[in-house]
Design a protein around this motif. Sequence first.
Motif, PDB file in Angstrom:
ATOM      1  N   ILE A   1       0.844  -1.194   0.000  1.00 28.12           N
ATOM      2  CA  ILE A   1       0.000   0.000   0.000  1.00 28.12           C
ATOM      3  C   ILE A   1       0.881   1.246   0.000  1.00 28.12           C
ATOM      4  O   ILE A   1       2.065   1.181   0.311  1.00 28.12           O
ATOM      5  CB  ILE A   1      -0.952   0.036   1.225  1.00 28.12           C
ATOM      6  N   SER A   2       0.289   2.369  -0.342  1.00 26.80           N
ATOM      7  CA  SER A   2       1.029   3.630  -0.362  1.00 26.80           C
ATOM      8  C   SER A   2       1.191   4.148   1.062  1.00 26.80           C
ATOM      9  O   SER A   2       0.488   3.722   1.991  1.00 26.80           O
ATOM     10  CB  SER A   2       0.276   4.664  -1.196  1.00 26.80           C
ATOM     11  N   TRP A   3       2.111   5.079   1.228  1.00 25.72           N
ATOM     12  CA  TRP A   3       2.314   5.698   2.540  1.00 25.72           C
ATOM     13  C   TRP A   3       1.037   6.405   2.991  1.00 25.72           C
ATOM     14  O   TRP A   3       0.673   6.357   4.171  1.00 25.72           O
ATOM     15  CB  TRP A   3       3.472   6.685   2.481  1.00 25.72           C
ATOM     16  N   LYS A   4       0.348   7.022   2.056  1.00 22.90           N
ATOM     17  CA  LYS A   4      -0.900   7.723   2.371  1.00 22.90           C
ATOM     18  C   LYS A   4      -1.936   6.743   2.912  1.00 22.90           C
ATOM     19  O   LYS A   4      -2.632   7.037   3.894  1.00 22.90           O
ATOM     20  CB  LYS A   4      -1.437   8.422   1.114  1.00 22.90           C
ATOM     21  N   GLU A   5      -2.030   5.582   2.285  1.00 22.98           N
ATOM     22  CA  GLU A   5      -2.969   4.563   2.758  1.00 22.98           C
ATOM     23  C   GLU A   5      -2.549   4.031   4.125  1.00 22.98           C
ATOM     24  O   GLU A   5      -3.385   3.774   4.994  1.00 22.98           O
ATOM     25  CB  GLU A   5      -3.038   3.403   1.762  1.00 22.98           C
ATOM     26  N   PHE A   6      -1.250   3.877   4.310  1.00 25.55           N
ATOM     27  CA  PHE A   6      -0.734   3.386   5.581  1.00 25.55           C
ATOM     28  C   PHE A   6      -1.116   4.314   6.728  1.00 25.55           C
ATOM     29  O   PHE A   6      -1.498   3.854   7.811  1.00 25.55           O
ATOM     30  CB  PHE A   6       0.793   3.239   5.510  1.00 25.55           C
TER      31      PHE A   6
END
Length: 234
Positions: free
Chosen positions: A144-149
């Motif tokens: 997952i992306s950092w934003k999703e994390f």
Amino acid sequence: MNIFYEPNIKQTLKLNEEESRHAIKVLRLSAGDLLNVVDGKGGFFKCQIKTPHEKKCELKIIEEQLNFGIRDYYIHLIIAPTKNLDRIEWMVEKCVEIGINEISFIQTRYSERKEIKTVRIEKIAVGAMKQSLKAFLPKINEMISWKEFLKKDIAESQKMIAHLEKGERKLIQEVAQHRGNYAILIGPEGDFNEEEIKQAIEKGFVPVTLGESRLRTETAGLVACHTLNIINQL
């Protein structure tokens, strides 16, 4: 010791096609021979071959152990995978051999890899689980992306981020409490940037260091996994 993996062994009483072929065609096992099966959920089964079919080898369970090798701590490694996939696959293999519960992959600002095939990673984890005589298969999460994390709820109570930026950082063994549930963040070769470190700290992650040496990403993941295991075995 011949160990095979079948997640639904108690329901099917059969090995899957790949494991059946290995047992019958490669190892040349036959009716009446004994083998061991793990289900990846803590089940360790001593079985006897009933029908030695190379596609659906039928078994009879003779003895079972539930929660085989269960541990009273939890390690969740959250890591930005390397550009060279071989290196991260090697890390997964070794972490499973040592002992790990969950692995998540994230894409950060300096990540060089944008995708990862979890099916292949899971296959490597299965092989390492069998090789190291374990019955629990780690949970492997999609990248997952950092934003999703940042939006995810991290269940572990002890959250740590290993980074190389200047600032107050304690050794991981000074921060991690005995018998804990750990989530450890490891960045890419270019490390986390300042904003990501700040955001992780705001999310409850405590800055830690893995020692004086500058480590490769996969080495850092392995060192973190090994250190947390050692802390709980002293």
